[in-house]
Design an enzyme around this catalytic site. Structure first.
Site, short mmCIF file in Angstrom:
data_model
loop_
_atom_site.label_atom_id
_atom_site.label_comp_id
_atom_site.label_asym_id
_atom_site.label_seq_id
_atom_site.Cartn_x
_atom_site.Cartn_y
_atom_site.Cartn_z
N CYS A 164 9.61 1.13 3.99
CA CYS A 164 10.54 0.07 4.39
C CYS A 164 11.93 0.62 4.64
CB CYS A 164 10.59 -1.00 3.32
SG CYS A 164 11.31 -0.37 1.80
N GLU A 206 -4.89 -3.67 -2.31
CA GLU A 206 -6.33 -3.37 -2.30
C GLU A 206 -6.64 -2.11 -1.49
OE1 GLU A 206 -4.66 -5.76 -0.91
OE2 GLU A 206 -5.77 -6.87 0.62
N SER A 235 4.96 -7.16 3.28
CA SER A 235 5.48 -7.61 4.58
C SER A 235 6.25 -8.92 4.42
CB SER A 235 4.29 -7.83 5.53
OG SER A 235 3.45 -8.83 4.99
N PHE A 266 0.81 -1.23 0.00
CA PHE A 266 0.00 0.00 0.00
C PHE A 266 0.84 1.27 0.00
CE2 PHE A 266 0.92 -0.11 4.57
CZ PHE A 266 1.11 1.24 4.85
N LYS A 310 -0.86 -6.83 -9.56
CA LYS A 310 -1.92 -6.90 -8.53
C LYS A 310 -1.53 -5.86 -7.47
CE LYS A 310 -3.11 -8.11 -4.88
NZ LYS A 310 -3.54 -7.10 -3.84
P1 NAD Z 1 1.19 -6.75 2.87
O1 NAD Z 1 2.20 -7.84 2.91
O2 NAD Z 1 0.07 -6.80 3.81
O3 NAD Z 1 0.54 -6.68 1.40
C1 NAD Z 1 1.32 -6.68 0.24
C2 NAD Z 1 0.54 -7.38 -0.87
O4 NAD Z 1 0.27 -8.72 -0.49
C3 NAD Z 1 -0.80 -6.72 -1.18
O5 NAD Z 1 -0.96 -6.63 -2.58
C4 NAD Z 1 -1.82 -7.66 -0.54
O6 NAD Z 1 -3.02 -7.73 -1.25
C5 NAD Z 1 -1.12 -9.00 -0.58
N1 NAD Z 1 -1.47 -9.87 0.56
C6 NAD Z 1 -1.71 -9.47 1.85
N2 NAD Z 1 -1.96 -10.54 2.63
C7 NAD Z 1 -1.87 -11.63 1.83
C8 NAD Z 1 -2.01 -13.03 2.06
N3 NAD Z 1 -2.29 -13.53 3.25
N4 NAD Z 1 -1.84 -13.86 1.00
C9 NAD Z 1 -1.56 -13.38 -0.21
N5 NAD Z 1 -1.43 -12.07 -0.49
C10 NAD Z 1 -1.57 -11.20 0.52
O7 NAD Z 1 2.01 -5.37 2.98
P2 NAD Z 1 1.43 -3.89 3.11
O8 NAD Z 1 0.86 -3.71 4.47
O9 NAD Z 1 0.61 -3.55 1.92
O10 NAD Z 1 2.79 -3.05 3.00
C11 NAD Z 1 3.63 -2.78 4.09
C12 NAD Z 1 4.78 -3.77 4.14
O11 NAD Z 1 5.51 -3.71 2.92
C13 NAD Z 1 5.78 -3.41 5.24
O12 NAD Z 1 6.17 -4.61 5.87
C14 NAD Z 1 6.94 -2.81 4.48
O13 NAD Z 1 8.20 -2.90 5.10
C15 NAD Z 1 6.90 -3.60 3.22
N6 NAD Z 1 7.59 -2.92 2.13
C16 NAD Z 1 8.82 -3.40 1.80
C17 NAD Z 1 9.54 -2.78 0.81
C18 NAD Z 1 10.90 -3.28 0.44
O14 NAD Z 1 11.48 -2.78 -0.52
N7 NAD Z 1 11.46 -4.26 1.15
C19 NAD Z 1 9.00 -1.67 0.14
C20 NAD Z 1 7.73 -1.22 0.49
C21 NAD Z 1 7.03 -1.87 1.50
#
Ligand code: NAD
Length: 494
Positions: free
Chosen positions: A289, A184, A234, A157, A181
């Site tokens: 991040c 959401e 994450s 997000f 994708k």
């Molecule tokens: P998230 O992991 O909740 O969601 C990321 C994606 O995964 C979304 O598109 C979501 O729809 C999907 N998703 C969520 N739960 C899922 C599941 N159980 N099964 C399958 N798909 C699923 O992350 P977020 O809250 O959107 O973003 C924040 C996280 O992203 C933080 O942990 C941050 O550190 C990380 N992040 C990392 C970087 C990097 O470069 N390492 C960059 C940006 C964000």
């Protein structure tokens, strides 16, 4: 705060497949809430495996012609896209602010960082010329980067345009067809991006955007015709996506969460260090991040901490910092602060229950928060809070500061603030992280250097941008040739 964001309802959004908008076959939808207003601003489909399959079919149909298009023409689309995005940056930044909660200025900055990857993709014709060598008598070998086919990206997000742009430009300029994708929670800008791409001349089907949540992601991981998956989000989900994708034979690169430490030593420059700590921990409301959310204060650095505290107190919500993305996230972050206080932390700056900016009484606001006297093993010092909370851990030696940094399982970034070359060298050599800042709190390597962490901040090999991105999205083809000596027929021409 001037009225920069209007509440608007953008209605029922669809998926972007084959160059136009399509309804999902799932019949299910997800409400998109603006964190500035705590109100629904749109709905998106909660897509299923049939929607992913339709996108894959369209991408597969587009692939042969796109892969056969010469790379200069593919790069020209990126060139057109850059100019379209630069012209429409205000509109795009407002869309990002509306569903993500960033300030418009922060949103614009993130778009510009994404455009740097487009610029890198524009340069690919100069990089992807391949290699050739005479490897034996009369034998030559050439090596070229070839696209994989249909590939996919799943994004978080917090950077609704920048993170998709870490993936799409390099991937499609290399000749692949892409399925995105988006999160959401913040899907609006990605749909706009698809429209910009069409305007830039991208053939239908080369880029598809399928909205949704878990089912859409799982369908991507399992689909037999998707060759590679990039994920950013994450660590918990990165691990799942990595194992499901690789189990079904795909190439996968999954960037996860982070806990980044900034080591501050007494010889650090006071003003730039205080500002660097603040910008790193509070920028994007700590929802990035690369946010360094723990300061490891070595010996007496109180003058720096005092300035940091004063500057944090002067932060204006809605101007210096936007909102938290959701009510759930706000409650999670506040929970970490409450817990740390109960464990004995000194709350030097308390962002809980702030006065909302005028006109935005229902937003998910949280002010900058600074916690001092925290033990290195406490949850607020070891777990990813992902909010505007800076935790200060005190220690007496550089050695113990490095130990604290290296014991954390993540490995995205680390930073040191010092005027000593020896200290800087020691930390940059010993820190177990992929991106190191020396007197820089957000050490994002700019293109053409690649972006990516280590340890539990990444599952898979390589980085997501730069030359490493090209390697991820392509296969190497090696052609070894030997031609027979000239035959009688040809000899007469020599
Ligand atoms: P998230 O992991 O909740 O969601 C990321 C994606 O995964 C979304 O598109 C979501 O729809 C999907 N998703 C969520 N739960 C899922 C599941 N159980 N099964 C399958 N798909 C699923 O992350 P977020 O809250 O959107 O973003 C924040 C996280 O992203 C933080 O942990 C941050 O550190 C990380 N992040 C990392 C970087 C990097 O470069 N390492 C960059 C940006 C964000």
């Amino acid at each position: 705060m001037s009225k920069i964001l209007q509440l608007q309802n953008l209605g029922a959004k669809q998926n972007w497949i084959g160059g136009s908008f399509h309804d999902s076959s799932s019949g299910k939808s997800i409400s998109v809430i603006s964190p500035y207003f705590n109100k629904e601003i749109a709905t998106i489909p909660d897509s299923n495996s049939d929607d992913i399959d339709l996108a894959v079919k369209n991408a597969n149909t587009a692939f042969p012609a796109w892969a056969a298009t010469n790379i200069r023409d593919r790069a020209q689309v990126m060139f057109n896209l850059k100019s379209i995005m630069e012209k429409d940056i205000e509109h795009l930044a407002h869309l990002i602010a509306l569903d993500n909660g960033k300030t418009v200025a922060d949103a614009k900055g993130s778009i510009l960082r994404g455009i740097e990857v487009i610029e890198f993709a524009i340069s690919l014709p100069n990089m992807l010329q391949g290699e050739s060598s005479n490897v034996g008598n009369g034998i030559s070998c050439t090596m070229t980067h070839e696209p994989l086919g249909v590939v996919a990206g799943i994004t978080p997000f917090n950077f609704p345009v920048m993170v998709p742009l870490w993936m799409i430009p390099i991937s499609i300029t290399s000749g692949n067809c892409f399925i995105l994708k988006p999160s959401e929670q913040t899907p609006l800008a990605a749909l706009k991006l698809a429209e910009y791409y069409k305007e830039a001349g991208l053939p239908d089907g080369v880029l598809n955007v399928v909205n949704g949540s878990q089912e859409a992601v799982e369908s991507i991981c399992e689909h037999p015709d998707i060759k590679a998956v990039a994920f950013v989000g994450s660590s918990k989900v990165a691990k799942i996506v990595y194992s499901r994708s690789t189990a079904s034979g795909k190439r996968a690169l999954c960037l996860g969460g982070a806990k980044n430490y900034m080591i501050v030593v007494p010889d650090a420059d006071q003003d730039s260090t205080a500002k660097g700590l603040l910008a790193s921990s509070m920028g994007s409301a700590g929802q990035r991040c690369m946010a360094a959310s723990v300061t490891v204060a070595v010996a007496d650095v109180d003058s720096i901490i005092n300035q940091l505290v004063e500057e944090a107190k002067s932060f204006q919500l809605g101007v210096d910092m936007g909102t938290i993305v959701s009510k759930v996230a706000l409650e999670r972050i506040t929970g970490y602060i409450d817990e740390a206080e109960a464990m004995g932390a000194k709350v030097l700056v308390d962002g809980r229950n702030p006065s909302p900016p005028e006109g935005y009484p229902d937003g998910y606001w949280l002010g900058p928060t600074i916690l001092d006297g925290v033990g290195p093993e406490w949850p607020c010092a070891t777990e990813e809070i992902f909010g505007p909370v800076l935790t200060i851990v005190r220690t007496e030696t550089l050695e113990s500061a490095m130990k604290i940094e290296n014991e954390n399982p993540y490995g995205n970034a680390a930073a040191v603030f010092t005027t000593s070359g020896q200290v800087a060298k020691t930390i940059s050599e010993s820190a177990s992280a992929g991106m190191i800042g020396i007197n820089i709190g957000v050490p994002v390597p700019r293109e053409p250097f690649s972006f990516g962490g280590w340890n539990e901040s990444k599952y898979g090999h390589g980085d997501i941008t730069g030359r490493s991105g090209v390697d991820f999205w392509t296969n190497l083809k090696k052609v070894t040739s030997r031609w027979p000596e000239s035959t009688e027929t040809w000899k007469k021409y020599f």
